[in-house]
Design a protein around this motif. Structure first.
Motif, mmCIF file in Angstrom:
data_model
loop_
_atom_site.group_PDB
_atom_site.id
_atom_site.type_symbol
_atom_site.label_atom_id
_atom_site.label_comp_id
_atom_site.label_asym_id
_atom_site.label_seq_id
_atom_site.Cartn_x
_atom_site.Cartn_y
_atom_site.Cartn_z
ATOM 1 N N PRO A 218 0.796 -1.235 0.000
ATOM 2 C CA PRO A 218 0.000 0.000 0.000
ATOM 3 C C PRO A 218 0.833 1.292 0.000
ATOM 4 N N GLU A 219 2.047 1.241 0.548
ATOM 5 C CA GLU A 219 2.864 2.469 0.612
ATOM 6 C C GLU A 219 3.219 2.986 -0.797
ATOM 7 N N TRP A 220 3.531 2.061 -1.701
ATOM 8 C CA TRP A 220 3.827 2.471 -3.077
ATOM 9 C C TRP A 220 2.575 3.004 -3.761
ATOM 10 N N LYS A 221 1.457 2.347 -3.499
ATOM 11 C CA LYS A 221 0.177 2.795 -4.084
ATOM 12 C C LYS A 221 -0.123 4.230 -3.622
ATOM 13 N N ASN A 222 0.061 4.492 -2.327
ATOM 14 C CA ASN A 222 -0.186 5.840 -1.793
ATOM 15 C C ASN A 222 0.727 6.872 -2.448
ATOM 16 N N ALA A 223 2.015 6.522 -2.578
ATOM 17 C CA ALA A 223 2.997 7.472 -3.118
ATOM 18 C C ALA A 223 2.717 7.778 -4.594
ATOM 19 N N LEU A 224 2.478 6.732 -5.394
ATOM 20 C CA LEU A 224 2.297 6.949 -6.833
ATOM 21 C C LEU A 224 0.953 7.616 -7.141
ATOM 22 N N ASP A 225 -0.076 7.218 -6.410
ATOM 23 C CA ASP A 225 -1.397 7.865 -6.551
ATOM 24 C C ASP A 225 -1.299 9.366 -6.277
ATOM 25 N N PHE A 226 -0.635 9.683 -5.173
ATOM 26 C CA PHE A 226 -0.471 11.069 -4.737
ATOM 27 C C PHE A 226 0.232 11.886 -5.831
ATOM 28 N N TYR A 227 1.322 11.346 -6.346
ATOM 29 C CA TYR A 227 2.139 12.019 -7.365
ATOM 30 C C TYR A 227 1.346 12.253 -8.654
ATOM 31 N N VAL A 228 0.686 11.210 -9.148
ATOM 32 C CA VAL A 228 -0.043 11.318 -10.423
ATOM 33 C C VAL A 228 -1.193 12.324 -10.303
ATOM 34 N N LYS A 229 -1.945 12.251 -9.199
ATOM 35 C CA LYS A 229 -3.068 13.192 -9.001
ATOM 36 C C LYS A 229 -2.571 14.630 -8.885
ATOM 37 N N LEU A 230 -1.499 14.824 -8.133
ATOM 38 C CA LEU A 230 -0.942 16.159 -7.948
ATOM 39 C C LEU A 230 -0.479 16.744 -9.287
ATOM 40 N N MET A 231 0.204 15.933 -10.076
ATOM 41 C CA MET A 231 0.706 16.411 -11.365
ATOM 42 C C MET A 231 -0.427 16.668 -12.359
ATOM 43 N N ASN A 232 -1.477 15.860 -12.293
ATOM 44 C CA ASN A 232 -2.639 16.098 -13.168
ATOM 45 C C ASN A 232 -3.337 17.408 -12.808
ATOM 46 N N ASP A 233 -3.400 17.689 -11.505
ATOM 47 C CA ASP A 233 -4.090 18.907 -11.044
ATOM 48 C C ASP A 233 -3.242 20.169 -11.216
ATOM 49 N N ALA A 234 -1.956 20.066 -10.906
ATOM 50 C CA ALA A 234 -1.143 21.283 -10.754
ATOM 51 C C ALA A 234 0.158 21.278 -11.545
ATOM 52 N N GLY A 235 0.386 20.228 -12.349
ATOM 53 C CA GLY A 235 1.636 20.138 -13.110
ATOM 54 C C GLY A 235 1.484 20.653 -14.529
ATOM 55 N N PRO A 236 2.612 20.842 -15.219
ATOM 56 C CA PRO A 236 2.574 21.334 -16.601
ATOM 57 C C PRO A 236 2.128 20.239 -17.574
ATOM 58 N N PRO A 237 1.627 20.598 -18.738
ATOM 59 C CA PRO A 237 1.289 19.575 -19.722
ATOM 60 C C PRO A 237 2.550 18.865 -20.214
ATOM 61 N N GLY A 238 2.402 17.594 -20.601
ATOM 62 C CA GLY A 238 3.558 16.836 -21.115
ATOM 63 C C GLY A 238 4.607 16.530 -20.074
ATOM 64 N N VAL A 413 -1.617 4.164 -18.755
ATOM 65 C CA VAL A 413 -2.022 3.030 -17.909
ATOM 66 C C VAL A 413 -2.460 3.595 -16.559
ATOM 67 N N SER A 414 -3.176 2.794 -15.790
ATOM 68 C CA SER A 414 -3.585 3.238 -14.448
ATOM 69 C C SER A 414 -2.426 3.068 -13.474
ATOM 70 N N VAL A 415 -2.524 3.725 -12.326
ATOM 71 C CA VAL A 415 -1.521 3.562 -11.267
ATOM 72 C C VAL A 415 -1.423 2.093 -10.863
ATOM 73 N N ASP A 416 -2.571 1.422 -10.723
ATOM 74 C CA ASP A 416 -2.564 -0.002 -10.332
ATOM 75 C C ASP A 416 -1.851 -0.865 -11.366
ATOM 76 N N GLN A 417 -2.104 -0.582 -12.647
ATOM 77 C CA GLN A 417 -1.443 -1.358 -13.708
ATOM 78 C C GLN A 417 0.067 -1.122 -13.698
ATOM 79 N N ALA A 418 0.462 0.143 -13.507
ATOM 80 C CA ALA A 418 1.901 0.477 -13.478
ATOM 81 C C ALA A 418 2.603 -0.254 -12.332
ATOM 82 N N LEU A 419 1.960 -0.276 -11.171
ATOM 83 C CA LEU A 419 2.558 -0.951 -10.009
ATOM 84 C C LEU A 419 2.606 -2.465 -10.203
ATOM 85 N N GLN A 420 1.562 -3.002 -10.803
ATOM 86 C CA GLN A 420 1.536 -4.448 -11.070
ATOM 87 C C GLN A 420 2.675 -4.832 -12.032
#
Length: 437
Positions: A218-238, A413-420
């Motif tokens: 779960p720790e990796w899931k929390n970290a990667l989820d957090f990062y992807v959501k943050l970048m989608n909301d507040a990060g630059p395109p590309g 891919v989804s976060v779950d797929q990337a982790l798998q």
């Protein structure tokens, strides 16, 4: 008139003869700002060593690693001096691929090298196998004007929760201002350097004590989820194409509210010749989540001499010049103290002129000293390294996992797929290498 012409002819002949007898050192290096600056200043070296000529091979980080690794592993002998990281030095020294640096000159002062940096470059035999050109940890660089406008105050030691909240508040996509810029480009030393260090703060680790991969935890899931959501909301395109240099350019042109990356970037973002926001930048420690580990790494770009060179004495002279105290003084004289390569020498951080010119000096030193390569994660691990795992297999595996995580950031891919996929890749590699059965 004739006499003058004859003298000039004789001088030319002498110069040409000098070049004809000169040894040419081929130096492989990375296209980072400090290395580009070093190339511009090498007249100082060649004027003192007219019998040595320099030939540069300057490459993007991922390409440099690939070429240098292939050359040294196959004993290709293409290069006489290599720019390599803290990851490679102990592994390559153990393989006998690097020459120990035992003739750097009486005034080199090895004891002045910062202990945290020097220890990573010292072999099991106690000898130095690479000399640090610059050392770094990572930290938060942020726009004070945007924080003030949003009514926010950056703590010296922020949490990831605060960073994410602030990033979303200062994002103004209509004006191309993105709250946060973070590495997304695939590579063990690109996105995985950032994500591994960040995951440490979330309680994740690459392997448990028995070398079992941990991407299904779960720790990796929390970290990667957090990062992807943050970048989608507040990060630059590309963002999945952005590494250190791309994010540096975005920050310097005023498009990032925050950037969490190498402490070495501080002199570039505060240099008015290069940065449009030079007078608006503040600094803070890399974030944590309250579990006792901050997301700050430990790294140095170093100069090393491959065992295959036929030009050891000349190579040692160059390494001593580029990583010695005199080079720091040369940069200070030509470019100002704030632009001196940081993170390698105790004497630099005791220098009042440097402290005055570099508002980021204390934060850099604190970040370097806070990183603990022997205990990088919240839970116990069998490996050394904060943003990497110091085993030969990590170079390939880290990049393969980095490609999965870049795909998740790009929405392929989804976060779950990337982790798998990361878990499967890691299990396969570690089984093949004999770490697990």
């Amino acid at each position: 008139m004739k006499l003058k012409t004859l003298l000039l002819g004789a001088c030319s002949a002498v110069v040409l003869c000098g070049f004809a007898n000169a040894e040419t050192l081929t130096i492989a290096t990375v296209n980072n700002g400090d290395m580009i600056r070093m190339q511009k200043l090498t007249d100082d070296f060649t004027s003192k060593n007219p019998d040595i000529q320099l030939e540069w091979v300057t490459l993007e980080e991922n390409v440099l690693r690939q070429r240098v690794t292939t050359d040294i592993a196959t004993k290709g002998g293409q290069y006489d001096v290599l720019t390599i990281g803290t990851y490679e030095v102990p592994i390559w020294a153990k393989q006998g691929w690097l020459l120990p640096l035992e003739n750097l000159g009486a005034d080199y002062d090895v004891d002045d090298l910062l202990p945290a940096i020097r220890s990573g470059l010292t072999g099991e035999d106690g000898k130095l196998y690479a000399a640090p050109f610059y050392g770094e940890s990572s930290m938060v660089m942020y726009r004070k004007d945007l924080f003030e406008k949003a009514g926010l105050t950056m703590p010296d030691a922020p949490t990831w929760e605060f960073i994410a909240d602030a990033a979303r508040k200062i994002t103004d996509k209509n004006n191309e201002i993105y709250g946060i810029c973070l590495r997304g480009k695939a590579g063990w030393g690109e996105n995985m350097a950032f994500l591994t260090a960040t995951a440490n703060a979330f309680g994740a680790r690459w392997f448990d004590e028995n070398w079992q991969p941990q991407f299904d935890q779960p720790e990796w899931k929390n970290a990667l989820d957090f990062y992807v959501k943050l970048m989608n909301d507040a990060g630059p395109p590309g963002a999945s194409s952005n590494g250190f240099n791309e994010n540096l350019a975005l920050f310097q042109t005023g498009k990032c509210g925050m950037w969490i990356d190498a402490t070495v970037a501080a002199s570039f973002v505060t240099n008015p010749k290069e940065s449009t926001v030079a007078d608006k930048v503040g600094f803070a420690l890399a974030p944590d989540t309250g579990l006792g580990k901050r997301g700050n790494w430990l790294w140095a770009w170093n100069l090393a001499i491959p065992a295959g060179t036929q030009k050891q004495a000349a190579a040692e002279k160059f390494v001593a010049w580029a990583t010695g105290k005199e080079y720091l003084n040369l940069v200070a004289e030509k470019e100002g103290w704030a632009n001196v390569p940081p993170g390698t020498r105790t004497s630099l951080y005791e220098n009042a002129e440097y402290q005055k010119a570099a508002p980021f000096a204390k934060m850099t030193l604190d970040s370097i000293n806070a990183a603990d390569p022997k205990n990088p994660a919240v839970k116990p691990v069998p490996y050394v390294g904060v943003q990497f795992v110091a085993i030969p297999e990590f170079q390939g595996l880290g990049t393969a996992v980095g490609q999965q995580f870049a795909a998740a950031l790009a929405g392929q891919v989804s976060v779950d797929q990337a982790l798998q996929s990361a878990q499967q890749l890691a299990v396969r590699e570690m089984t093949k290498a004999g770490y697990i059965k």
